[in-house]
Design a protein around this motif. Structure first.
Motif, PDB file in Angstrom:
ATOM      1  N   PHE A 135      42.597  38.015  46.597  1.00  0.00           N
ATOM      2  CA  PHE A 135      41.955  39.286  46.947  1.00  0.00           C
ATOM      3  C   PHE A 135      41.848  39.444  48.460  1.00  0.00           C
ATOM      4  N   ASP A 136      41.709  38.316  49.168  1.00  0.00           N
ATOM      5  CA  ASP A 136      41.630  38.378  50.627  1.00  0.00           C
ATOM      6  C   ASP A 136      42.914  38.944  51.223  1.00  0.00           C
ATOM      7  N   LYS A 137      44.057  38.558  50.696  1.00  0.00           N
ATOM      8  CA  LYS A 137      45.332  39.071  51.210  1.00  0.00           C
ATOM      9  C   LYS A 137      45.497  40.557  50.887  1.00  0.00           C
ATOM     10  N   LEU A 138      44.957  40.980  49.757  1.00  0.00           N
ATOM     11  CA  LEU A 138      44.998  42.414  49.422  1.00  0.00           C
ATOM     12  C   LEU A 138      44.174  43.217  50.421  1.00  0.00           C
ATOM     13  N   MET A 139      42.981  42.718  50.754  1.00  0.00           N
ATOM     14  CA  MET A 139      42.082  43.442  51.647  1.00  0.00           C
ATOM     15  C   MET A 139      42.461  43.273  53.108  1.00  0.00           C
ATOM     16  N   PHE A 151      43.209  52.824  43.112  1.00  0.00           N
ATOM     17  CA  PHE A 151      42.828  52.330  41.787  1.00  0.00           C
ATOM     18  C   PHE A 151      41.334  52.512  41.541  1.00  0.00           C
ATOM     19  N   LEU A 152      40.515  52.208  42.543  1.00  0.00           N
ATOM     20  CA  LEU A 152      39.065  52.367  42.381  1.00  0.00           C
ATOM     21  C   LEU A 152      38.691  53.823  42.105  1.00  0.00           C
ATOM     22  N   ARG A 153      39.459  54.738  42.663  1.00  0.00           N
ATOM     23  CA  ARG A 153      39.187  56.155  42.416  1.00  0.00           C
ATOM     24  C   ARG A 153      39.356  56.492  40.936  1.00  0.00           C
ATOM     25  N   THR A 154      40.303  55.875  40.272  1.00  0.00           N
ATOM     26  CA  THR A 154      40.505  56.123  38.842  1.00  0.00           C
ATOM     27  C   THR A 154      39.359  55.553  38.008  1.00  0.00           C
ATOM     28  N   GLU A 155      38.645  54.575  38.539  1.00  0.00           N
ATOM     29  CA  GLU A 155      37.503  53.975  37.836  1.00  0.00           C
ATOM     30  C   GLU A 155      36.170  54.531  38.338  1.00  0.00           C
ATOM     31  N   SER A 236      36.769  44.368  39.849  1.00  0.00           N
ATOM     32  CA  SER A 236      37.827  45.380  39.942  1.00  0.00           C
ATOM     33  C   SER A 236      39.198  44.784  40.226  1.00  0.00           C
ATOM     34  N   TYR A 237      39.240  43.720  41.017  1.00  0.00           N
ATOM     35  CA  TYR A 237      40.535  43.153  41.418  1.00  0.00           C
ATOM     36  C   TYR A 237      41.394  42.699  40.228  1.00  0.00           C
ATOM     37  N   PRO A 238      40.857  41.981  39.238  1.00  0.00           N
ATOM     38  CA  PRO A 238      41.706  41.599  38.086  1.00  0.00           C
ATOM     39  C   PRO A 238      42.289  42.803  37.347  1.00  0.00           C
ATOM     40  N   ARG A 239      41.532  43.868  37.215  1.00  0.00           N
ATOM     41  CA  ARG A 239      42.046  45.044  36.526  1.00  0.00           C
ATOM     42  C   ARG A 239      43.097  45.748  37.378  1.00  0.00           C
TER      43      ARG A 239
END
Length: 260
Positions: A135-139, A151-155, A236-239
């Protein structure tokens, strides 16, 4: 002899009573007949008079009916004080237009209140593959944060990313007045229970924030930022890694690399 006299008087008095009774009945019958004639006879004349009045009223006021008809046609332009309160009333139309304009303006303000995605170059296939490692590399990259934010917007949890980004911007400030202003905005937008973008924080962290707001600094929301970061990482990250957004992006980049 006295018997004959009594019988005579009785006979004459009986006849007199009968005659008087007959006259009384005859007088009552005549009165009833007159009353009936007084009741029923004028009704016909009254009806005739009513018809005459109606005919004369129709002939004398032909313009009144036209005025009434035209007034009915102007019902669509009636004001809000009309008794009918119909939906075609012009004031209601104006009111509906005002409400629609207000809703449109509110929607535009909400859209303006949401920061745009960060400017970043298109991610490479190596970067997108690295997002799956941690998750660190994603952020760490703007492209990763933009994809995750989408993705968070869809949730309906985009406020978590917005809060984290606002805290990062606060840490970059050095001007005290700017820090106080940004801290106040962050509190109103993401900490206040009255805000529609309130993030989920426990009571301990909220108490820490309330104490820090007495003298705002760059690190006023550090505990809250860490808690939201952990929430996104675990929840949220796993989803996101199993979502269509990530898989479609990874597939499109893989196809482009094969074609190249």
């Amino acid at each position: 002899m006295w018997r004959q006299v009594l019988l005579y008087f009785r006979t004459h008095s009986y006849r007199a009573d009968n005659c008087q009774a007959k006259e009384t009945l005859q007088n009552e019958d005549e009165e009833d007949i007159k009353a009936a004639q007084w009741i029923f006879k004028p009704m016909g004349s009254e009806r005739m008079e009513m018809r005459k009045r109606q005919m004369s009223t129709t002939q004398e006021t032909p313009g009144a009916a036209q005025a009434q008809h035209s007034a009915g046609n102007r019902g669509s332009n009636a004001c809000c004080f009309c008794w009918c309160c119909c939906c075609s009333c012009s004031c209601l139309t104006v009111r509906n237009q005002d409400e629609e304009r207000a809703r449109r303006t509110s929607h535009e303000l909400q859209a303006e209140g949401i920061p745009n995605c960060e400017e970043s170059p298109a991610p490479t296939l190596e970067e997108v593959n690295a997002w799956a490692q941690s998750f660190d590399k994603l952020m760490l990259t703007p492209a990763g944060r933009n994809a995750f934010r989408e993705f968070l917007r869809t949730e309906f949890s985009e406020e978590n990313m917005l809060f984290w980004m606002a805290c990062e911007e606060l840490k970059q400030e050095s001007n005290k007045s700017v820090i106080e202003e940004k801290a106040r905005l962050i509190y109103e937008d993401y900490i206040s229970i009255l805000s529609p973008k309130e993030v989920s924080l426990d009571s301990r962290v909220r108490e820490v924030i309330n104490r820090n707001m007495l003298e705002p600094s760059q690190h006023t929301f550090d505990d809250a930022q860490l808690q939201i970061y952990t929430l996104m990482h675990r929840d949220s990250y796993p989803r996101f890694m199993n979502s269509a957004i990530y898989k479609d992006l990874l597939r499109s980049l893989s196809e482009k690399s094969i074609e190249a």
